[in-house]
Design a protein around this motif. Sequence first.
Motif, PDB file in Angstrom:
ATOM      1  N   SER A   1      45.110  44.302  19.783  1.00 19.59           N
ATOM      2  CA  SER A   1      44.358  43.590  20.876  1.00 19.59           C
ATOM      3  C   SER A   1      43.227  44.162  20.702  1.00 19.59           C
ATOM      4  CB  SER A   1      45.269  44.026  22.445  1.00 19.59           C
ATOM      5  OG  SER A   1      46.531  43.908  22.630  1.00 19.59           O
ATOM      6  N   ARG A   2      42.879  44.669  20.109  1.00 23.37           N
ATOM      7  CA  ARG A   2      41.375  44.800  19.811  1.00 23.37           C
ATOM      8  C   ARG A   2      40.344  43.998  19.818  1.00 23.37           C
ATOM      9  NH1 ARG A   2      39.321  50.361  21.063  1.00 23.37           N
ATOM     10  NH2 ARG A   2      40.362  52.161  20.969  1.00 23.37           N
ATOM     11  N   GLN A   3      41.322  43.133  18.358  1.00 27.86           N
ATOM     12  CA  GLN A   3      40.294  41.707  17.792  1.00 27.86           C
ATOM     13  C   GLN A   3      38.760  42.389  17.605  1.00 27.86           C
ATOM     14  OE1 GLN A   3      40.809  39.201  21.528  1.00 27.86           O
ATOM     15  NE2 GLN A   3      42.728  38.824  20.567  1.00 27.86           N
ATOM     16  N   GLY A   4      38.479  43.659  16.991  1.00 23.68           N
ATOM     17  CA  GLY A   4      36.831  44.146  16.472  1.00 23.68           C
ATOM     18  C   GLY A   4      36.250  43.999  17.774  1.00 23.68           C
ATOM     19  N   ALA A   5      36.388  43.989  19.288  1.00 28.27           N
ATOM     20  CA  ALA A   5      36.117  44.059  19.990  1.00 28.27           C
ATOM     21  C   ALA A   5      35.461  46.052  20.449  1.00 28.27           C
ATOM     22  CB  ALA A   5      36.375  43.483  21.457  1.00 28.27           C
ATOM     23  N   GLU A   6      34.295  46.034  20.384  1.00 33.36           N
ATOM     24  CA  GLU A   6      34.335  47.006  20.783  1.00 33.36           C
ATOM     25  C   GLU A   6      32.812  47.593  22.086  1.00 33.36           C
ATOM     26  OE1 GLU A   6      35.459  49.889  19.980  1.00 33.36           O
ATOM     27  OE2 GLU A   6      36.619  49.357  18.450  1.00 33.36           O
ATOM     28  N   PRO A   7      33.273  47.636  22.979  1.00 29.41           N
ATOM     29  CA  PRO A   7      34.851  48.795  23.749  1.00 29.41           C
ATOM     30  C   PRO A   7      35.647  47.142  24.140  1.00 29.41           C
ATOM     31  CG  PRO A   7      33.122  48.316  25.421  1.00 29.41           C
ATOM     32  CD  PRO A   7      32.456  48.386  24.384  1.00 29.41           C
ATOM     33  N   PRO A   8      37.193  47.482  23.937  1.00 32.82           N
ATOM     34  CA  PRO A   8      37.935  46.492  24.316  1.00 32.82           C
ATOM     35  C   PRO A   8      37.863  45.322  25.484  1.00 32.82           C
ATOM     36  CG  PRO A   8      38.954  48.273  24.083  1.00 32.82           C
ATOM     37  CD  PRO A   8      37.202  48.413  23.828  1.00 32.82           C
ATOM     38  N   VAL A   9      38.073  44.881  25.227  1.00 30.00           N
ATOM     39  CA  VAL A   9      38.537  43.653  26.572  1.00 30.00           C
ATOM     40  C   VAL A   9      39.489  43.681  26.750  1.00 30.00           C
ATOM     41  CG1 VAL A   9      36.917  42.351  28.607  1.00 30.00           C
ATOM     42  CG2 VAL A   9      35.501  43.272  26.638  1.00 30.00           C
ATOM     43  N   CYS A  10      39.756  43.478  28.096  1.00 25.56           N
ATOM     44  CA  CYS A  10      41.284  42.765  28.769  1.00 25.56           C
ATOM     45  C   CYS A  10      41.171  43.047  30.358  1.00 25.56           C
ATOM     46  CB  CYS A  10      42.221  43.946  28.418  1.00 25.56           C
ATOM     47  SG  CYS A  10      42.516  45.145  28.882  1.00 25.56           S
ATOM     48  N   ALA A  11      42.127  42.353  30.560  1.00 30.62           N
ATOM     49  CA  ALA A  11      42.813  41.859  31.916  1.00 30.62           C
ATOM     50  C   ALA A  11      43.847  42.767  32.605  1.00 30.62           C
ATOM     51  CB  ALA A  11      42.623  40.484  32.605  1.00 30.62           C
ATOM     52  N   ILE A  12      44.182  42.685  33.813  1.00 29.52           N
ATOM     53  CA  ILE A  12      44.939  43.999  34.024  1.00 29.52           C
ATOM     54  C   ILE A  12      45.802  43.717  35.693  1.00 29.52           C
ATOM     55  CG2 ILE A  12      45.549  46.407  34.332  1.00 29.52           C
ATOM     56  CD1 ILE A  12      44.949  46.817  31.662  1.00 29.52           C
ATOM     57  N   ASP A  13      47.180  43.890  35.887  1.00 26.38           N
ATOM     58  CA  ASP A  13      47.069  44.118  36.671  1.00 26.38           C
ATOM     59  C   ASP A  13      48.160  44.587  36.838  1.00 26.38           C
ATOM     60  OD1 ASP A  13      47.195  43.289  40.343  1.00 26.38           O
ATOM     61  OD2 ASP A  13      49.446  42.238  38.996  1.00 26.38           O
ATOM     62  N   THR A  14      49.337  45.973  37.876  1.00 25.78           N
ATOM     63  CA  THR A  14      50.217  46.175  38.594  1.00 25.78           C
ATOM     64  C   THR A  14      51.164  45.472  39.446  1.00 25.78           C
ATOM     65  OG1 THR A  14      49.815  48.114  39.845  1.00 25.78           O
ATOM     66  CG2 THR A  14      48.584  48.190  36.984  1.00 25.78           C
ATOM     67  N   GLU A  15      52.584  46.144  38.720  1.00 25.41           N
ATOM     68  CA  GLU A  15      53.545  46.406  40.270  1.00 25.41           C
ATOM     69  C   GLU A  15      54.036  47.419  40.246  1.00 25.41           C
ATOM     70  OE1 GLU A  15      53.522  43.204  41.958  1.00 25.41           O
ATOM     71  OE2 GLU A  15      52.271  41.579  40.103  1.00 25.41           O
ATOM     72  N   ALA A  16      54.712  48.023  41.555  1.00 29.66           N
ATOM     73  CA  ALA A  16      55.272  49.272  41.745  1.00 29.66           C
ATOM     74  C   ALA A  16      56.024  48.398  42.699  1.00 29.66           C
ATOM     75  CB  ALA A  16      54.850  49.856  42.869  1.00 29.66           C
ATOM     76  N   ASP A  17      57.000  49.326  43.195  1.00 29.01           N
ATOM     77  CA  ASP A  17      58.154  49.608  43.983  1.00 29.01           C
ATOM     78  C   ASP A  17      58.294  49.853  45.473  1.00 29.01           C
ATOM     79  OD1 ASP A  17      57.967  51.871  42.904  1.00 29.01           O
ATOM     80  OD2 ASP A  17      60.490  52.128  42.262  1.00 29.01           O
ATOM     81  N   SER A  18      56.874  49.934  45.946  1.00 29.61           N
ATOM     82  CA  SER A  18      56.579  50.803  47.865  1.00 29.61           C
ATOM     83  C   SER A  18      57.427  49.940  48.022  1.00 29.61           C
ATOM     84  CB  SER A  18      55.374  50.328  47.722  1.00 29.61           C
ATOM     85  OG  SER A  18      54.196  49.310  48.068  1.00 29.61           O
ATOM     86  N   LEU A  19      57.916  48.471  48.117  1.00 31.54           N
ATOM     87  CA  LEU A  19      58.224  48.021  49.625  1.00 31.54           C
ATOM     88  C   LEU A  19      60.050  48.568  50.069  1.00 31.54           C
ATOM     89  CD1 LEU A  19      56.829  44.882  49.191  1.00 31.54           C
ATOM     90  CD2 LEU A  19      56.776  46.094  51.060  1.00 31.54           C
ATOM     91  N   HIS A  20      60.661  49.553  47.937  1.00 29.02           N
ATOM     92  CA  HIS A  20      61.878  49.456  48.152  1.00 29.02           C
ATOM     93  C   HIS A  20      62.238  51.220  47.845  1.00 29.02           C
ATOM     94  CE1 HIS A  20      62.299  44.879  47.779  1.00 29.02           C
ATOM     95  NE2 HIS A  20      61.178  44.617  46.811  1.00 29.02           N
ATOM     96  N   ARG A  21      61.392  51.447  47.512  1.00 29.03           N
ATOM     97  CA  ARG A  21      61.934  53.321  47.148  1.00 29.03           C
ATOM     98  C   ARG A  21      60.938  54.223  48.435  1.00 29.03           C
ATOM     99  NH1 ARG A  21      64.914  50.255  45.090  1.00 29.03           N
ATOM    100  NH2 ARG A  21      65.165  49.946  43.031  1.00 29.03           N
ATOM    101  N   TYR A  22      61.345  55.064  47.887  1.00 28.13           N
ATOM    102  CA  TYR A  22      60.618  56.238  48.832  1.00 28.13           C
ATOM    103  C   TYR A  22      59.694  56.413  48.253  1.00 28.13           C
ATOM    104  CZ  TYR A  22      59.960  61.009  50.848  1.00 28.13           C
ATOM    105  OH  TYR A  22      58.636  61.835  51.612  1.00 28.13           O
ATOM    106  N   ARG A  23      59.572  57.456  46.427  1.00 32.42           N
ATOM    107  CA  ARG A  23      58.471  57.011  45.845  1.00 32.42           C
ATOM    108  C   ARG A  23      57.885  56.270  45.286  1.00 32.42           C
ATOM    109  NH1 ARG A  23      56.624  62.252  46.913  1.00 32.42           N
ATOM    110  NH2 ARG A  23      58.629  63.580  47.432  1.00 32.42           N
ATOM    111  N   GLU A  24      56.793  56.115  45.898  1.00 33.02           N
ATOM    112  CA  GLU A  24      56.168  54.522  44.954  1.00 33.02           C
ATOM    113  C   GLU A  24      56.102  55.203  43.679  1.00 33.02           C
ATOM    114  OE1 GLU A  24      52.793  51.660  45.648  1.00 33.02           O
ATOM    115  OE2 GLU A  24      52.554  53.804  45.365  1.00 33.02           O
ATOM    116  N   SER A  25      56.818  53.601  42.414  1.00 39.91           N
ATOM    117  CA  SER A  25      56.297  54.594  40.667  1.00 39.91           C
ATOM    118  C   SER A  25      55.712  52.785  40.262  1.00 39.91           C
ATOM    119  CB  SER A  25      57.341  54.577  40.036  1.00 39.91           C
ATOM    120  OG  SER A  25      58.219  53.642  40.595  1.00 39.91           O
ATOM    121  N   LEU A  26      55.358  53.722  39.123  1.00 37.58           N
ATOM    122  CA  LEU A  26      54.855  52.184  38.502  1.00 37.58           C
ATOM    123  C   LEU A  26      55.684  51.848  37.676  1.00 37.58           C
ATOM    124  CD1 LEU A  26      52.209  50.751  37.729  1.00 37.58           C
ATOM    125  CD2 LEU A  26      51.588  52.387  35.193  1.00 37.58           C
ATOM    126  N   CYS A  27      56.233  50.347  37.850  1.00 37.08           N
ATOM    127  CA  CYS A  27      56.776  49.534  37.582  1.00 37.08           C
ATOM    128  C   CYS A  27      56.537  48.780  36.538  1.00 37.08           C
ATOM    129  CB  CYS A  27      57.846  48.913  38.700  1.00 37.08           C
ATOM    130  SG  CYS A  27      58.600  49.632  39.932  1.00 37.08           S
TER     131      CYS A  27
END
Length: 354
Positions: A15-41
Amino acid sequence: MIATTEHLILHLEKSRQGAEPPVCAIDTEADSLHRYRESLCLVQFAVRGESILIDPLAIEDLAPLASYLSEATVWMHGADYDMTMFKREFGELPAVVYDTQIGARLLGVRRFGLGDLVNQYFGIELSKSSQKADWGKRPLSPKMIEYALNDVDYLLEMGDMIVAKLKELGRYDWFEESCIAARQKVLDRDDTKEENWRVQGSGKLDRRGLACLRALWRWRDAEAAAWDRPSFMVVTNRQLLAWTIDLSAGKKIDLPHHFRPDRVKRFKAAITEMEVLTEEHWPERPTGKRRKRDRDFDRKVDELIKCREKAAGKLDIDGSLIAPRAVLESLASGDAKPSDVLLKWQRECLGLGE
């Protein structure tokens, strides 16, 4: 879906594709609507031309991702939550975080949800069908996979469009300064605060009322933990506050009929335990500094608001971006200096010095 450390390492290298610094797009999903302790899913990860999913629940060691991000320029949308998840998971944040939501708002966009922006820039309507899905379950359905990838598919190209327009309007420096400040805010935030039982609306309670609320909150928290569900599934904050007010007034609490006998028993035990507390063990009321509100103060606030709205009108942006009312009040009262509460570009818009 990347589900092993080895596969993750190979993909990040590619993914670095020779890029310095590397560039990417990111998003996350967690289980905060379904579990007591939210975790990165789930982590959605995109470079130009390719979007993939990374499975934190399957990968034994996410250190390669943390290492990659520590050098990367990362595009996100509404980045506060995702940065909070990464801070909790890795103890650090990506080197640079650019937020398309911040950029769009600085361009004057009033509807700045991801779906709104994708529609505006690409003419595509994103599905919201998996917004409240349980991301801790496996396997993910095809709809969930599509929904998750949509969250990063458009970010890099959208970022290019937003940056081009910001530079055209002379606002790119504002964008960089705002993104740096948003990242620092997450780094500085104290996530270990122990008085999270002070829910919205509790400021009006007296000390005995606060003792009731704390007891009910702790009861609810224990129930949620034992059930492994979010606390709002036991009872909402709004209901918790209503029960607190009734208890303080000596009224009887009518618990929901679906509460099991053992849950009711623990509720009554919590109330009994609270009632034997002596006054010295009741929580203290917050002692925030009271501002002296007089004609001079109101005049200064009005002048600052007029100045803000005039600047916002010329720029065609939301006035709260330049300065929220609370900030203007702190300036009018002399509680803060402009440089303490405003970014450089915001001070320039208001014609304020340091």
